[in-house]
Write a protein that holds these residues in place. Structure first.
Motif, PDB file in Angstrom:
ATOM      1  N   MET A   1      55.700  67.193  51.446  1.00 39.42           N
ATOM      2  CA  MET A   1      56.599  66.588  50.486  1.00 39.42           C
ATOM      3  C   MET A   1      56.387  65.078  50.405  1.00 39.42           C
ATOM      4  N   TRP A   2      56.255  64.427  51.568  1.00 36.80           N
ATOM      5  CA  TRP A   2      56.083  62.972  51.567  1.00 36.80           C
ATOM      6  C   TRP A   2      54.775  62.555  50.917  1.00 36.80           C
ATOM      7  N   TYR A   3      53.741  63.387  51.096  1.00 39.94           N
ATOM      8  CA  TYR A   3      52.471  63.056  50.467  1.00 39.94           C
ATOM      9  C   TYR A   3      52.605  63.092  48.942  1.00 39.94           C
ATOM     10  N   GLY A   4      53.353  64.058  48.436  1.00 42.68           N
ATOM     11  CA  GLY A   4      53.586  64.145  46.995  1.00 42.68           C
ATOM     12  C   GLY A   4      54.351  62.945  46.475  1.00 42.68           C
ATOM     13  N   ILE A   5      55.335  62.500  47.229  1.00 40.82           N
ATOM     14  CA  ILE A   5      56.109  61.315  46.837  1.00 40.82           C
ATOM     15  C   ILE A   5      55.217  60.075  46.866  1.00 40.82           C
ATOM     16  N   CYS A   6      54.379  59.964  47.896  1.00 41.96           N
ATOM     17  CA  CYS A   6      53.443  58.832  47.969  1.00 41.96           C
ATOM     18  C   CYS A   6      52.444  58.880  46.815  1.00 41.96           C
ATOM     19  N   ASP A   8      53.060  60.142  43.847  1.00 44.14           N
ATOM     20  CA  ASP A   8      53.829  59.699  42.671  1.00 44.14           C
ATOM     21  C   ASP A   8      53.995  58.182  42.673  1.00 44.14           C
ATOM     22  N   LEU A   9      54.205  57.617  43.845  1.00 38.15           N
ATOM     23  CA  LEU A   9      54.303  56.162  43.963  1.00 38.15           C
ATOM     24  C   LEU A   9      52.972  55.508  43.576  1.00 38.15           C
ATOM     25  N   MET A  10      51.866  56.123  43.978  1.00 34.56           N
ATOM     26  CA  MET A  10      50.545  55.604  43.615  1.00 34.56           C
ATOM     27  C   MET A  10      50.364  55.642  42.102  1.00 34.56           C
ATOM     28  N   VAL A  11      50.833  56.703  41.456  1.00 31.99           N
ATOM     29  CA  VAL A  11      50.754  56.791  39.993  1.00 31.99           C
ATOM     30  C   VAL A  11      51.605  55.686  39.364  1.00 31.99           C
ATOM     31  N   ALA A  12      52.787  55.437  39.910  1.00 29.13           N
ATOM     32  CA  ALA A  12      53.656  54.381  39.375  1.00 29.13           C
ATOM     33  C   ALA A  12      52.982  53.011  39.511  1.00 29.13           C
ATOM     34  N   LEU A  74      46.162  62.015  48.276  1.00 31.73           N
ATOM     35  CA  LEU A  74      47.548  62.273  48.669  1.00 31.73           C
ATOM     36  C   LEU A  74      48.045  63.605  48.117  1.00 31.73           C
ATOM     37  N   ARG A  75      47.660  63.932  46.891  1.00 29.06           N
ATOM     38  CA  ARG A  75      48.055  65.225  46.319  1.00 29.06           C
ATOM     39  C   ARG A  75      47.433  66.373  47.112  1.00 29.06           C
ATOM     40  N   GLU A  76      46.180  66.199  47.493  1.00 30.19           N
ATOM     41  CA  GLU A  76      45.512  67.234  48.283  1.00 30.19           C
ATOM     42  C   GLU A  76      46.217  67.427  49.623  1.00 30.19           C
ATOM     43  N   THR A  87      57.106  66.510  40.659  1.00 31.22           N
ATOM     44  CA  THR A  87      58.317  65.803  40.249  1.00 31.22           C
ATOM     45  C   THR A  87      58.227  65.448  38.768  1.00 31.22           C
ATOM     46  N   PHE A  88      59.364  65.330  38.134  1.00 36.22           N
ATOM     47  CA  PHE A  88      59.430  65.018  36.710  1.00 36.22           C
ATOM     48  C   PHE A  88      58.762  63.681  36.403  1.00 36.22           C
ATOM     49  N   MET A  89      59.143  62.633  37.132  1.00 40.35           N
ATOM     50  CA  MET A  89      58.588  61.304  36.872  1.00 40.35           C
ATOM     51  C   MET A  89      57.088  61.263  37.165  1.00 40.35           C
ATOM     52  N   GLY A  90      56.677  61.953  38.195  1.00 38.10           N
ATOM     53  CA  GLY A  90      55.258  61.998  38.521  1.00 38.10           C
ATOM     54  C   GLY A  90      54.446  62.615  37.398  1.00 38.10           C
ATOM     55  N   ARG A  91      54.953  63.714  36.806  1.00 34.87           N
ATOM     56  CA  ARG A  91      54.255  64.356  35.681  1.00 34.87           C
ATOM     57  C   ARG A  91      54.211  63.439  34.465  1.00 34.87           C
ATOM     58  N   ILE A  92      55.336  62.795  34.162  1.00 37.98           N
ATOM     59  CA  ILE A  92      55.374  61.912  32.979  1.00 37.98           C
ATOM     60  C   ILE A  92      54.403  60.748  33.146  1.00 37.98           C
ATOM     61  N   LEU A  93      54.443  60.089  34.293  1.00 39.14           N
ATOM     62  CA  LEU A  93      53.563  58.943  34.506  1.00 39.14           C
ATOM     63  C   LEU A  93      52.097  59.361  34.519  1.00 39.14           C
ATOM     64  N   HIS A  94      51.798  60.481  35.140  1.00 44.91           N
ATOM     65  CA  HIS A  94      50.419  60.958  35.199  1.00 44.91           C
ATOM     66  C   HIS A  94      49.909  61.278  33.797  1.00 44.91           C
ATOM     67  N   ASP A  95      50.724  61.977  32.993  1.00 38.43           N
ATOM     68  CA  ASP A  95      50.313  62.334  31.632  1.00 38.43           C
ATOM     69  C   ASP A  95      50.195  61.105  30.730  1.00 38.43           C
ATOM     70  N   LEU A  96      50.991  60.095  30.991  1.00 39.35           N
ATOM     71  CA  LEU A  96      50.924  58.851  30.225  1.00 39.35           C
ATOM     72  C   LEU A  96      49.600  58.130  30.487  1.00 39.35           C
ATOM     73  N   MET A  97      49.100  58.246  31.694  1.00 38.58           N
ATOM     74  CA  MET A  97      47.943  57.465  32.119  1.00 38.58           C
ATOM     75  C   MET A  97      46.612  58.154  31.838  1.00 38.58           C
ATOM     76  N   PHE A  98      46.546  59.446  31.971  1.00 39.10           N
ATOM     77  CA  PHE A  98      45.268  60.148  31.858  1.00 39.10           C
ATOM     78  C   PHE A  98      45.166  60.861  30.516  1.00 39.10           C
ATOM     79  N   ILE A  99      44.094  60.555  29.789  1.00 42.38           N
ATOM     80  CA  ILE A  99      43.813  61.190  28.501  1.00 42.38           C
ATOM     81  C   ILE A  99      42.748  62.243  28.758  1.00 42.38           C
ATOM     82  N   GLU A 100      43.054  63.471  28.417  1.00 38.79           N
ATOM     83  CA  GLU A 100      42.132  64.579  28.697  1.00 38.79           C
ATOM     84  C   GLU A 100      41.080  64.714  27.598  1.00 38.79           C
TER      85      GLU A 100
END
Length: 144
Positions: A1-6, A8-12, A74-76, A87-100
């Motif tokens: 869980m903490w790795y996922g939060i970290c 998300d923090l890296m994405v932010a 960290l995700r791995e 997490t909701f914010m993690g998905r939003i920030l990730h999708d905002l940043m990466f264009i597929e």
């Protein structure tokens, strides 16, 4: 869980870095004709140039962004897939940043274009010169 939060923090942090470059340049473009002096701050202007310069250098050399690599690691470690978040914010920030589905040359061209725009802004609306702080005579130590 903490790795996922970290992760998300890296994405932010990554989104903040991108916002600094993009919004910073937009503000410089607005500030130039209005002659806003804060936009001529040399620390702001040269850190801004350095930020996009690092990104353009990485793109030209074919290097992966360390922030992306760290998020992926960290995700791995957290048992998550890289292309999203739990997490909701993690998905939003990730999708905002990466264009597929865009070729790498698209991003390299975009980064170099932004670098050229930043350099053009430095030439057309140059920053103030760095000023060394002058010692105030009233605060100088009194010799006995």
């Amino acid at each position: 869980m903490w790795y996922g939060i970290c992760a998300d923090l890296m994405v932010a942090i990554h989104v903040s870095y991108i916002a600094y470059v993009v919004l910073g340049q937009l503000l410089i473009i607005v500030a130039a004709p209005l002659k806003w002096q804060w936009a001529r701050n040399p620390w702001f202007r040269f850190t801004h140039l350095t930020a996009i310069g690092i990104v353009a250098y990485e793109a030209i050399r074919g290097l992966r962004c360390p922030l992306t690599v760290w998020e992926e690691q960290l995700r791995e470690l957290g048992g998550q897939v890289f292309n999203g978040s739990e997490t909701f914010m993690g998905r939003i920030l990730h999708d905002l940043m990466f264009i597929e589905n865009q070729p790498e040359i698209f991003f390299t061209t975009m980064y170099i274009g932004v670098l050229v725009l930043v350099i053009q802004g430095l030439v057309m609306y140059p920053p103030r010169k760095f000023q060394l702080m002058k010692r105030d005579e009233s605060s100088a130590p009194i010799a006995a």
